[in-house]
Write an enzyme that holds these catalytic residues in place. Sequence first.
Site, PDB file in Angstrom:
ATOM      1  N   CYS A  32      -4.905   7.563 -44.808  1.00  0.00           N
ATOM      2  CA  CYS A  32      -4.896   8.601 -43.779  1.00  0.00           C
ATOM      3  C   CYS A  32      -3.503   9.215 -43.671  1.00  0.00           C
ATOM      4  O   CYS A  32      -3.328  10.268 -43.065  1.00  0.00           O
ATOM      5  CB  CYS A  32      -5.330   8.030 -42.438  1.00  0.00           C
TER       6      CYS A  32
ATOM      7  N   CYS B  52       0.918   6.721 -41.192  1.00  0.00           N
ATOM      8  CA  CYS B  52       2.181   5.984 -41.174  1.00  0.00           C
ATOM      9  C   CYS B  52       3.289   6.826 -41.784  1.00  0.00           C
ATOM     10  O   CYS B  52       4.402   6.896 -41.267  1.00  0.00           O
ATOM     11  CB  CYS B  52       2.034   4.670 -41.932  1.00  0.00           C
TER      12      CYS B  52
ATOM     13  N   CYS C 295       0.851  -1.197   0.000  1.00  0.00           N
ATOM     14  CA  CYS C 295       0.000   0.000   0.000  1.00  0.00           C
ATOM     15  C   CYS C 295       0.886   1.246   0.000  1.00  0.00           C
ATOM     16  O   CYS C 295       1.686   1.449   0.891  1.00  0.00           O
ATOM     17  CB  CYS C 295      -0.912  -0.033   1.216  1.00  0.00           C
TER      18      CYS C 295
HETATM   19  S1  SF4 Z   1      -1.152   2.166 -44.337  1.00  0.00           S
HETATM   20 FE1  SF4 Z   1      -0.710   4.299 -43.684  1.00  0.00          FE
HETATM   21  S2  SF4 Z   1      -2.051   5.566 -44.941  1.00  0.00           S
HETATM   22 FE2  SF4 Z   1      -2.804   3.475 -45.092  1.00  0.00          FE
HETATM   23  S3  SF4 Z   1      -4.364   3.338 -43.483  1.00  0.00           S
HETATM   24 FE3  SF4 Z   1      -2.456   2.616 -42.563  1.00  0.00          FE
HETATM   25  S4  SF4 Z   1      -1.561   4.463 -41.629  1.00  0.00           S
HETATM   26 FE4  SF4 Z   1      -3.170   5.185 -43.029  1.00  0.00          FE
END
Ligand code: SF4
Lengths: 420, 447
Positions: free
Chosen positions: A345, A348, A135
């Site tokens: 998106c 990465c 604790c």
């Molecule tokens: S590979 Fe890259 S661009 Fe494609 S969904 Fe995944 S993070 Fe997004």
Amino acid sequence: MADLRIDLAGIKSPNPFWLASAPPTNSGYQVQRAFEAGWGGAVWKTLGEPILNVSSRFAAVSFNGQRVAGFNNIELITDRPLEINLNEILETKKRFPNHAIIASLMVEPQQEKWHEIVKKVEAVGVDGLELNFGCPHGMAERGMGSASGQVPELVEKQTYWVKEVARTPVIVKLTPNITDITMTAEAAVRGGADAVSMINTINSLAGVDLDTWNTVPHVGGKGAHGGYCGPAVKPIALNMVAECARNPLVNVPISGIGGISNWQDAAEFMLMGATGVQVCTAAMHHGFSIVEDMIDGLNNYLDDKGIASVMDLVGQSVQRYSNWGDLDLNYNIVAQINNDVCINCNKCHIACEDTSHQCIDLYTESGRPMLKVREQDCVGCNLCAIVCPVDGAISMIEKKSTIPPMTWNERQSLISNFTR
Amino acid sequence: MSSQLERNFVEMTGRMTKNEAMEEANRCLYCYDAPCITACPTSIQIPNFIKKIASSNMKGSALTIMDANPIGASCARVCPTEILCEGACVLNSSTKPIKIGQLQRYATDWAMETDVELFKKGEPNGYKVAIVGSGPAGLSAARELSRFGYSVTIFEAEAKAGGLNTYGIVSFRLPNEVADWEVAQVEKLGVEIKTNTRVGVDISAEDILTQYDSVIVAVGMGSVPNLGIEGEELEGVHDAIEFVKRTKMGVLTEDLIGKRVAVIGAGNTAIDGATCAVRLGAEQVDILYRRTEKEMTAYQYEYEFAKQDGVGFKWLTAPKRIIGDEAGKVTGLECVKMKLGEAGADGRQRPEAIEGSEFIIEVDAVIKAIGQTRFVPLIEAFGLQHTNGVVDIDETTMQTSNAKVFACGDVVFGNGQGEAMVVTAAQQGKNAANIIHERFKKQSGNA
Ligand code: SF4
Ligand SMILES: Cc1cc2nc3c(=O)[nH]c(=O)nc-3n(C[C@H](O)[C@H](O)[C@H](O)COP(=O)(O)OP(=O)(O)OC[C@H]3O[C@@H](n4cnc5c(N)ncnc54)[C@H](O)[C@@H]3O)c2cc1C
Ligand SMILES: Cc1cc2nc3c(=O)[nH]c(=O)nc-3n(C[C@H](O)[C@H](O)[C@H](O)COP(=O)(O)O)c2cc1C
Ligand code: SF4
Ligand code: SF4
């Protein structure tokens, strides 16, 4: 149907799921409800000199809208008279003779105080003892809990005192508020512990209210550090369990605790060396019935794997956990992007570009945006796969190395051979 | 058969991706005493099956669903969830309800694809039960009884088992594979399904009554009744259920392409008939109803769906005469305008024809969907008391006027009793099985 029964240092329970010593095990009423729901064991809310609690005790940390990613408390040990707890233990044990009831204990670091309480709880038929050296608040200020749990000599000595009179297995519950938990785990073993359990809560402050500038939680405008638990602490706890499991001097069973929310977490702890697990926050968040999926899910997992007994899981991954210096420097993985499922998106790309090794290229093919990893520059850090929101868009692929495996330690000894 | 038509009948709603399912499952609050469970006629432990999806315990999840509802994979697709579980979800009051139906489909699809064994036959207890009808009610009863250890024989008039799941609910909402899998699950438990066996024709009710210890009558309802107007025998006049059934059997003919279709009635069967007609290529499809939008019995989502499909609705319109050409083919429909008059005995305002308001619409086909007839002769052959063809039962035990005969599903729906839904049929089947088992246990003294 796999055999889910466990035997932890002689303490038997119908399944590996125990409630940790905490509010869920505060009374006979609660523990009996828990056993009815399916829990295999319960570590009773820590017994000792009844204390006074404060109001406004808990706080939680939400993460991006997910409630209770972490949980923080400034509650102390039981605030109920010992006699009442003992009666309820007796009655619960009578109703559930095959379930494990472990008494969690905390008294001042004096031999006679330990002797006295051990005899009292064993007289009502507990299956084992857990010494609360963990604790982190309140009790520690009085020289108990983590205050003694952080000093290996005190852990050893108090464990020894308990073992002088104990007839049931003794589990020592360790605090994570220490640089190297194996130090205190070894001390517990030297003191004669039959098992160790970990982790108790981690020193924490849940937050500060930006309007009032009060701490979260606060008691009439004042705060004090609390103990952190819940899903957020799981990786910390898992490492501590693993470090103890692979330490030859900690050659006793381990009861794993910390952030366990479902059967998958439990299986991971067991693979890393825990003989059973204890749960607090998940039960506080959802109620006792969550154990139904824990049992069912673990059983289905074992059946799928063709494993007859859950005890066969224990420690299977321990030998795969070692030191950095023993890792193969020539093992190589690289990221690969599947543009068919990618949703563009670009997370990465920017993660790699800004914060890793600048090897994810953006380009267009027949007007369609595409991404590609320059494999020769990829260091296999995993970051892109971690940030990618789409299952299967990024895979980390092993590239067979042309050079034989070589660890840092092997490399250093080779070099020293040359230079000699 | 054109492949475009085939495509029109493929299941419309896609399956959730793993990401979607995980996100949605983790959004569920895991309520205590959850209202979604209460709202499910089969009381599926919804928070539990959802939590199991979240923990990747897919077998456990599918089992939780199928244990409570032997028709759980179909129900995931055809239940009017917005008036059942999802309508009761507590998140209606804060964000948006959990997509319980879609998650249920995600879990049951997993079970279908992996083809895991979910249930086992019980220890045989020597007791024989006959079930007449293999729709949701009959299958559900059979599944439960077989798990209890009964020897179960189902008599089914059609060539395939499954009832309306196999022959009645449009394939773009319920593909045949799903109903087939549920039937197979029951057969795997050792239940014998005698198809092409119409009770009352191929075997008498009497024989069944004497050969079996208990009998469950789950024959559902019959065909659509006649409108009682001129021209019903013309080519191009269809019974909505027969009409849908043909599409379910994969018979997708091209004769409606570019044609005009009138559908009579405004219940869910009418909607299904209309949307099938649209998918068979009809140019214009109108639903004619003698009351108004307010009184129609189709579910809101069915109504919305039909409108999206381009189905037109003509309210306060009743058919008076179907018009044909010399070749005996439908060419038109004479209608009359209606108005709502005094409330009738059922509390609903009665539609009354407005004299002199007759008009003719040109149509190439008429689909009748004004309810379903009852198998009165069969019910009487079993000697069961009934009210206008609705078998009289004790609603808690499903027992009929004959203590050894139970009835469940659409055959007991009507006169304010029950609901004509797959999920209620499934629950009633379970109830009938449970009561048979309870009595058997009492009788054999091992209660
Ligand atoms: S590979 Fe890259 S661009 Fe494609 S969904 Fe995944 S993070 Fe997004
Ligand atoms: C077009 C249509 C769409 C529908 N859509 C939905 C929907 O979206 N959602 C929903 O919940 N419900 C829907 N329903 C209602 C639902 O299909 C029924 O409530 C449900 O199928 C009733 O189940 P049951 O087992 O009682 O009867 P049925 O499914 O009708 O099964 C009865 C079975 O008994 C057999 N049978 C009949 N007579 C004999 C005999 N003499 N001997 C042997 N076998 C016999 C029949 O061939 C049939 O297989 C729809 C119904 C129709 C007609
Ligand atoms: C409110 C609260 C009170 C606790 N009290 C005790 C206690 O009295 N004795 C003890 O050994 N641990 C106590 N703990 C720690 C838990 O037993 C457990 O070690 C910790 O919460 C980590 O597990 P979890 O992540 O599953 O919650 C307490 C935890 C919480 C949240
Ligand atoms: S959980 Fe119960 S004890 Fe705690 S603040 Fe709410 S009502 Fe009070
Ligand atoms: S009511 Fe909604 S949030 Fe609550 S358990 Fe049911 S589905 Fe989940």
